[in-house]
Design a protein around this motif. Structure first.
Motif, PDB file in Angstrom:
ATOM      1  N   ALA A 155      74.107   5.414  49.228  1.00 37.23           N
ATOM      2  CA  ALA A 155      74.966   5.557  48.617  1.00 37.23           C
ATOM      3  C   ALA A 155      75.075   7.304  48.966  1.00 37.23           C
ATOM      4  CB  ALA A 155      74.746   5.253  47.353  1.00 37.23           C
ATOM      5  N   ILE A 156      74.756   8.321  48.590  1.00 36.62           N
ATOM      6  CA  ILE A 156      74.832   9.019  48.654  1.00 36.62           C
ATOM      7  C   ILE A 156      75.083   9.605  50.265  1.00 36.62           C
ATOM      8  CG2 ILE A 156      73.876  11.935  49.407  1.00 36.62           C
ATOM      9  CD1 ILE A 156      71.855  11.270  47.197  1.00 36.62           C
ATOM     10  N   ALA A 157      74.782   8.924  51.290  1.00 35.70           N
ATOM     11  CA  ALA A 157      74.769   9.510  53.051  1.00 35.70           C
ATOM     12  C   ALA A 157      75.933   9.107  53.122  1.00 35.70           C
ATOM     13  CB  ALA A 157      74.006   8.617  53.801  1.00 35.70           C
ATOM     14  N   LEU A 158      76.399   7.456  52.881  1.00 32.71           N
ATOM     15  CA  LEU A 158      78.179   6.798  52.385  1.00 32.71           C
ATOM     16  C   LEU A 158      78.950   7.457  51.884  1.00 32.71           C
ATOM     17  CD1 LEU A 158      77.012   3.490  51.144  1.00 32.71           C
ATOM     18  CD2 LEU A 158      77.471   3.964  53.572  1.00 32.71           C
ATOM     19  N   PHE A 159      78.655   7.992  50.840  1.00 33.69           N
ATOM     20  CA  PHE A 159      79.686   9.072  50.104  1.00 33.69           C
ATOM     21  C   PHE A 159      79.818  10.730  51.414  1.00 33.69           C
ATOM     22  CE2 PHE A 159      79.999   8.872  45.569  1.00 33.69           C
ATOM     23  CZ  PHE A 159      81.550   8.779  45.633  1.00 33.69           C
ATOM     24  N   ILE A 160      79.013  10.967  51.734  1.00 37.55           N
ATOM     25  CA  ILE A 160      78.747  12.656  52.251  1.00 37.55           C
ATOM     26  C   ILE A 160      79.253  12.190  53.769  1.00 37.55           C
ATOM     27  CG2 ILE A 160      77.125  14.283  53.467  1.00 37.55           C
ATOM     28  CD1 ILE A 160      78.248  14.435  50.740  1.00 37.55           C
TER      29      ILE A 160
ATOM     30  N   PRO B  88      80.031  27.361  39.518  1.00 34.25           N
ATOM     31  CA  PRO B  88      81.241  26.402  39.245  1.00 34.25           C
ATOM     32  C   PRO B  88      81.206  24.978  40.480  1.00 34.25           C
ATOM     33  CG  PRO B  88      81.660  28.481  40.038  1.00 34.25           C
ATOM     34  CD  PRO B  88      80.369  28.641  39.792  1.00 34.25           C
ATOM     35  N   ALA B  89      80.559  25.096  41.264  1.00 34.66           N
ATOM     36  CA  ALA B  89      80.354  23.541  42.177  1.00 34.66           C
ATOM     37  C   ALA B  89      79.399  22.697  41.324  1.00 34.66           C
ATOM     38  CB  ALA B  89      79.762  23.902  43.657  1.00 34.66           C
ATOM     39  N   LEU B  90      78.225  23.439  40.843  1.00 36.54           N
ATOM     40  CA  LEU B  90      77.833  22.844  39.639  1.00 36.54           C
ATOM     41  C   LEU B  90      78.906  21.785  39.060  1.00 36.54           C
ATOM     42  CD1 LEU B  90      74.665  24.337  39.615  1.00 36.54           C
ATOM     43  CD2 LEU B  90      74.472  21.645  40.909  1.00 36.54           C
ATOM     44  N   SER B  91      79.144  22.788  38.042  1.00 42.02           N
ATOM     45  CA  SER B  91      80.049  22.076  36.714  1.00 42.02           C
ATOM     46  C   SER B  91      81.251  21.337  37.414  1.00 42.02           C
ATOM     47  CB  SER B  91      80.683  23.188  35.822  1.00 42.02           C
ATOM     48  OG  SER B  91      82.022  23.728  36.630  1.00 42.02           O
ATOM     49  N   TYR B  92      81.714  21.774  38.746  1.00 38.46           N
ATOM     50  CA  TYR B  92      82.296  20.532  39.320  1.00 38.46           C
ATOM     51  C   TYR B  92      82.150  19.488  39.156  1.00 38.46           C
ATOM     52  CZ  TYR B  92      85.100  18.458  43.456  1.00 38.46           C
ATOM     53  OH  TYR B  92      85.566  17.905  44.894  1.00 38.46           O
ATOM     54  N   ALA B  93      80.940  19.398  40.211  1.00 40.93           N
ATOM     55  CA  ALA B  93      79.934  18.675  40.560  1.00 40.93           C
ATOM     56  C   ALA B  93      79.496  17.384  39.621  1.00 40.93           C
ATOM     57  CB  ALA B  93      79.138  18.827  42.070  1.00 40.93           C
ATOM     58  N   ILE B  94      79.107  18.166  39.001  1.00 41.94           N
ATOM     59  CA  ILE B  94      78.286  17.216  37.619  1.00 41.94           C
ATOM     60  C   ILE B  94      78.893  16.557  36.786  1.00 41.94           C
ATOM     61  CG2 ILE B  94      76.732  16.945  35.983  1.00 41.94           C
ATOM     62  CD1 ILE B  94      74.934  19.305  37.598  1.00 41.94           C
ATOM     63  N   ILE B  95      80.465  17.333  35.952  1.00 40.14           N
ATOM     64  CA  ILE B  95      80.899  17.302  34.902  1.00 40.14           C
ATOM     65  C   ILE B  95      82.312  16.725  35.248  1.00 40.14           C
ATOM     66  CG2 ILE B  95      82.121  18.225  33.010  1.00 40.14           C
ATOM     67  CD1 ILE B  95      79.494  19.813  33.010  1.00 40.14           C
TER      68      ILE B  95
ATOM     69  N   GLU C 197      84.282  10.115  36.148  1.00 42.84           N
ATOM     70  CA  GLU C 197      84.560   9.007  37.024  1.00 42.84           C
ATOM     71  C   GLU C 197      83.443   8.409  36.818  1.00 42.84           C
ATOM     72  OE1 GLU C 197      85.094  10.625  41.566  1.00 42.84           O
ATOM     73  OE2 GLU C 197      86.896  11.442  40.684  1.00 42.84           O
ATOM     74  N   GLU C 198      82.469   8.341  36.596  1.00 43.80           N
ATOM     75  CA  GLU C 198      81.771   7.655  36.957  1.00 43.80           C
ATOM     76  C   GLU C 198      81.227   6.704  35.186  1.00 43.80           C
ATOM     77  OE1 GLU C 198      79.493   6.025  38.381  1.00 43.80           O
ATOM     78  OE2 GLU C 198      80.591   7.255  39.737  1.00 43.80           O
ATOM     79  N   LEU C 199      82.257   7.741  33.656  1.00 45.88           N
ATOM     80  CA  LEU C 199      82.489   7.004  32.937  1.00 45.88           C
ATOM     81  C   LEU C 199      83.334   6.162  32.776  1.00 45.88           C
ATOM     82  CD1 LEU C 199      82.726  10.472  30.460  1.00 45.88           C
ATOM     83  CD2 LEU C 199      81.393   8.187  29.507  1.00 45.88           C
TER      84      LEU C 199
ATOM     85  N   LEU D 129      73.877   6.454  34.068  1.00 43.74           N
ATOM     86  CA  LEU D 129      73.032   7.618  35.326  1.00 43.74           C
ATOM     87  C   LEU D 129      72.336   7.585  36.704  1.00 43.74           C
ATOM     88  CD1 LEU D 129      70.582   8.720  31.589  1.00 43.74           C
ATOM     89  CD2 LEU D 129      73.140   8.954  32.276  1.00 43.74           C
ATOM     90  N   THR D 130      72.238   6.423  36.544  1.00 47.30           N
ATOM     91  CA  THR D 130      71.717   6.535  38.467  1.00 47.30           C
ATOM     92  C   THR D 130      73.535   7.030  39.241  1.00 47.30           C
ATOM     93  OG1 THR D 130      70.747   4.615  38.276  1.00 47.30           O
ATOM     94  CG2 THR D 130      71.182   4.654  39.651  1.00 47.30           C
ATOM     95  N   SER D 131      74.637   6.310  39.201  1.00 46.79           N
ATOM     96  CA  SER D 131      75.466   6.446  39.798  1.00 46.79           C
ATOM     97  C   SER D 131      75.699   8.336  39.210  1.00 46.79           C
ATOM     98  CB  SER D 131      76.651   5.669  39.417  1.00 46.79           C
ATOM     99  OG  SER D 131      76.756   5.252  37.627  1.00 46.79           O
ATOM    100  N   TRP D 132      76.131   8.160  38.322  1.00 43.25           N
ATOM    101  CA  TRP D 132      76.332   9.647  38.047  1.00 43.25           C
ATOM    102  C   TRP D 132      75.703  10.565  38.479  1.00 43.25           C
ATOM    103  CZ3 TRP D 132      75.257  12.519  32.597  1.00 43.25           C
ATOM    104  CH2 TRP D 132      75.778  13.578  32.308  1.00 43.25           C
ATOM    105  N   ALA D 133      74.433  10.322  38.733  1.00 40.48           N
ATOM    106  CA  ALA D 133      73.128  11.296  39.516  1.00 40.48           C
ATOM    107  C   ALA D 133      73.508  11.558  41.301  1.00 40.48           C
ATOM    108  CB  ALA D 133      71.923  11.058  39.473  1.00 40.48           C
ATOM    109  N   ILE D 134      74.062  10.165  41.378  1.00 40.12           N
ATOM    110  CA  ILE D 134      74.526   9.964  43.010  1.00 40.12           C
ATOM    111  C   ILE D 134      75.763  10.260  43.119  1.00 40.12           C
ATOM    112  CG2 ILE D 134      75.190   8.263  44.804  1.00 40.12           C
ATOM    113  CD1 ILE D 134      72.784   6.335  43.234  1.00 40.12           C
ATOM    114  N   HIS D 135      76.443  10.481  42.316  1.00 41.08           N
ATOM    115  CA  HIS D 135      77.993  10.967  42.661  1.00 41.08           C
ATOM    116  C   HIS D 135      78.042  12.516  42.596  1.00 41.08           C
ATOM    117  CE1 HIS D 135      82.194  10.161  41.795  1.00 41.08           C
ATOM    118  NE2 HIS D 135      82.000  10.815  42.274  1.00 41.08           N
TER     119      HIS D 135
END
Length: 197
Positions: A53-58, A89-96, A102-104, A175-181
């Motif tokens: 899934a990560i590879a398909l995103f990237i 800033p990149a972590l807050s953008y990516a995680i939150i 989007e996962e919610l 939580l799985t898709s949140w971590a991947i995303h």
């Protein structure tokens, strides 16, 4: 950081209203969305599919960026040349901002409701197509149609895999898709921070 904090409530308004009127007496909002520890079945397949899934995103999206898209149009462009100062800033953008919000909406709210109405397979297809279309809509006015279609299909396929991982291998946990995303978006932001592509 402010955008990240504001986007989560914005993406949670419709799910919260829906839950409030339909399910608040049955379960908590967090449980209804799938905020619980994943119950992982088939651990080998689980981890392999998470990497896929990560590879398909990237990979497809970065290839499209490299060949067809001006990278300045992308959200990750805000981190260009920031170096180590761009990591938080990149972590807050990516995680939150992107990962959580989007996962919610897509896997926590839409997938679970659509699967209840149409069955898991059709529900997952529908939420993934919406996920892909939203990503395509952000660039519709600046890209050729075939490139736009590739972006929609690549993100839809990643959304489908994440939905499948959540519901079939994680016991319904988002939580799985949140971590991947989050990881995929952080890798994309990291490429901008350090000008890898």
């Amino acid at each position: 950081m402010i955008n990240a904090i504001l986007q989560v409530p914005l993406f949670s308004i419709i799910p919260f209203i829906w839950w409030f009127f339909t399910a608040r007496k049955k379960e908590s909002f967090q449980a209804w969305l799938g905020f619980h520890k994943p119950i992982i079945t088939y651990k080998g397949a689980y981890f392999a599919l998470c990497l896929l899934a990560i590879a398909l995103f990237i990979v497809p999206l970065q290839a499209l960026v490299f060949f067809y898209i001006d990278s300045s149009l992308l959200a990750s462009n805000q981190f260009v040349d920031l170096g180590l100062t761009g990591l938080f800033p990149a972590l807050s953008y990516a995680i939150i901002q992107t990962g959580l919000s989007e996962e919610l909406l897509f896997r926590g709210f839409l997938l679970k409701r659509l699967a209840r109405w149409f069955g898991f397979q059709m529900g997952n297809i529908l939420q993934s197509l919406m996920f892909g279309c939203i990503h395509g809509a952000m660039l519709w006015s600046v890209l050729p149609v075939f490139v736009l279609l590739l972006i929609v299909l690549a993100t839809a396929f990643a959304g489908y895999i994440m939905g499948w991982l959540n519901e079939r291998l994680s016991g319904g946990s988002i939580l799985t898709s949140w971590a991947i995303h989050s990881m995929a978006n952080f890798l994309a932001a990291g490429m901008s921070i350090f000008q890898i592509l």
